[in-house]
Scaffold this motif. Structure first.
Motif, PDB file in Angstrom:
ATOM      1  N   MET A 146     -66.654   8.992 -11.922  1.00  0.00           N
ATOM      2  CA  MET A 146     -65.259   8.657 -12.132  1.00  0.00           C
ATOM      3  C   MET A 146     -64.548   8.757 -10.784  1.00  0.00           C
ATOM      4  SD  MET A 146     -62.693   8.229 -14.665  1.00  0.00           S
ATOM      5  CE  MET A 146     -63.954   8.168 -15.865  1.00  0.00           C
ATOM      6  N   THR A 147     -63.825   7.716 -10.432  1.00  0.00           N
ATOM      7  CA  THR A 147     -63.092   7.697  -9.167  1.00  0.00           C
ATOM      8  C   THR A 147     -61.600   7.886  -9.415  1.00  0.00           C
ATOM      9  OG1 THR A 147     -62.636   5.323  -9.177  1.00  0.00           O
ATOM     10  CG2 THR A 147     -64.772   6.037  -8.256  1.00  0.00           C
ATOM     11  N   LYS A 148     -60.884   8.154  -8.350  1.00  0.00           N
ATOM     12  CA  LYS A 148     -59.436   8.307  -8.495  1.00  0.00           C
ATOM     13  C   LYS A 148     -58.812   7.003  -8.973  1.00  0.00           C
ATOM     14  CE  LYS A 148     -58.572   7.685  -3.550  1.00  0.00           C
ATOM     15  NZ  LYS A 148     -58.039   8.342  -2.345  1.00  0.00           N
ATOM     16  N   GLN A 201     -56.143   3.915 -13.357  1.00  0.00           N
ATOM     17  CA  GLN A 201     -56.131   2.792 -14.298  1.00  0.00           C
ATOM     18  C   GLN A 201     -56.051   3.264 -15.750  1.00  0.00           C
ATOM     19  OE1 GLN A 201     -59.626   0.533 -13.016  1.00  0.00           O
ATOM     20  NE2 GLN A 201     -58.230  -1.064 -12.293  1.00  0.00           N
ATOM     21  N   LEU A 202     -56.779   4.319 -16.095  1.00  0.00           N
ATOM     22  CA  LEU A 202     -56.742   4.843 -17.460  1.00  0.00           C
ATOM     23  C   LEU A 202     -55.355   5.351 -17.827  1.00  0.00           C
ATOM     24  CD1 LEU A 202     -60.148   6.737 -17.501  1.00  0.00           C
ATOM     25  CD2 LEU A 202     -59.526   4.802 -18.965  1.00  0.00           C
ATOM     26  N   ILE A 203     -54.733   6.085 -16.908  1.00  0.00           N
ATOM     27  CA  ILE A 203     -53.392   6.617 -17.178  1.00  0.00           C
ATOM     28  C   ILE A 203     -52.390   5.479 -17.296  1.00  0.00           C
ATOM     29  CG2 ILE A 203     -51.507   8.059 -16.314  1.00  0.00           C
ATOM     30  CD1 ILE A 203     -53.696   9.815 -14.957  1.00  0.00           C
ATOM     31  N   THR A 220     -54.563  10.001 -22.516  1.00  0.00           N
ATOM     32  CA  THR A 220     -55.013   8.730 -21.948  1.00  0.00           C
ATOM     33  C   THR A 220     -56.429   8.828 -21.398  1.00  0.00           C
ATOM     34  OG1 THR A 220     -54.206   9.085 -19.672  1.00  0.00           O
ATOM     35  CG2 THR A 220     -52.638   8.160 -21.269  1.00  0.00           C
ATOM     36  N   LEU A 221     -56.874  10.041 -21.122  1.00  0.00           N
ATOM     37  CA  LEU A 221     -58.197  10.256 -20.521  1.00  0.00           C
ATOM     38  C   LEU A 221     -59.246  10.634 -21.555  1.00  0.00           C
ATOM     39  CD1 LEU A 221     -56.908  12.221 -17.423  1.00  0.00           C
ATOM     40  CD2 LEU A 221     -57.522   9.793 -17.534  1.00  0.00           C
ATOM     41  N   GLY A 222     -58.796  11.029 -22.728  1.00  0.00           N
ATOM     42  CA  GLY A 222     -59.710  11.334 -23.828  1.00  0.00           C
ATOM     43  C   GLY A 222     -60.757  12.371 -23.482  1.00  0.00           C
ATOM     44  N   ASP A 223     -61.986  12.122 -23.940  1.00  0.00           N
ATOM     45  CA  ASP A 223     -63.068  13.097 -23.753  1.00  0.00           C
ATOM     46  C   ASP A 223     -63.651  13.089 -22.344  1.00  0.00           C
ATOM     47  OD1 ASP A 223     -64.461  10.729 -23.829  1.00  0.00           O
ATOM     48  OD2 ASP A 223     -65.777  11.305 -25.484  1.00  0.00           O
ATOM     49  N   ARG A 224     -63.064  12.302 -21.458  1.00  0.00           N
ATOM     50  CA  ARG A 224     -63.525  12.317 -20.062  1.00  0.00           C
ATOM     51  C   ARG A 224     -63.165  13.630 -19.370  1.00  0.00           C
ATOM     52  NH1 ARG A 224     -61.622   7.353 -21.322  1.00  0.00           N
ATOM     53  NH2 ARG A 224     -63.022   5.593 -21.006  1.00  0.00           N
ATOM     54  N   MET A 225     -62.081  14.267 -19.874  1.00  0.00           N
ATOM     55  CA  MET A 225     -61.680  15.558 -19.304  1.00  0.00           C
ATOM     56  C   MET A 225     -62.771  16.584 -19.606  1.00  0.00           C
ATOM     57  SD  MET A 225     -58.926  15.393 -17.586  1.00  0.00           S
ATOM     58  CE  MET A 225     -58.899  17.146 -17.304  1.00  0.00           C
ATOM     59  N   GLY A 226     -63.188  17.296 -18.572  1.00  0.00           N
ATOM     60  CA  GLY A 226     -64.223  18.309 -18.735  1.00  0.00           C
ATOM     61  C   GLY A 226     -65.624  17.738 -18.651  1.00  0.00           C
ATOM     62  N   ARG A 227     -65.737  16.431 -18.667  1.00  0.00           N
ATOM     63  CA  ARG A 227     -67.041  15.774 -18.532  1.00  0.00           C
ATOM     64  C   ARG A 227     -67.065  14.991 -17.224  1.00  0.00           C
ATOM     65  NH1 ARG A 227     -68.076  13.671 -24.714  1.00  0.00           N
ATOM     66  NH2 ARG A 227     -68.121  15.751 -25.630  1.00  0.00           N
TER      67      ARG A 227
END
Length: 72
Positions: A1-3, A8-10, A53-60
């Motif tokens: 995942m890049t900045k 873009q997700l946000i 907006t980031l969903g399950d990407r947080m922490g992963r």
């Protein structure tokens, strides 16, 4: 995942938001989000809106994200 991916997700989840994401190491990120939809909401609620907006990407895929939010 890049900045850029995070930005873009946000932006997709909060249409019209101004988003700036920085990272020195590609694992720890800092985002500044300015969004009219934050008006009248406490900072915790604003942060929850961004995290949604980031969903399950947080922490992963996103190890750490420091947020600065405010209404436009």
């Amino acid at each position: 995942m890049t900045k850029h991916d995070i930005q873009q997700l946000i932006e997709a989840g909060l249409p019209g938001a101004t988003v700036r994401v920085i990272s020195d190491d590609g694992q720890h990120f800092e985002a500044e989000v300015i969004y009219s939809g934050f008006a009248g909401k406490l900072p915790l609620a604003q942060h929850r809106m961004v995290y949604a907006t980031l969903g399950d990407r947080m922490g992963r895929e996103i190890h750490a994200l420091q947020l600065k939010t405010r209404a436009s």
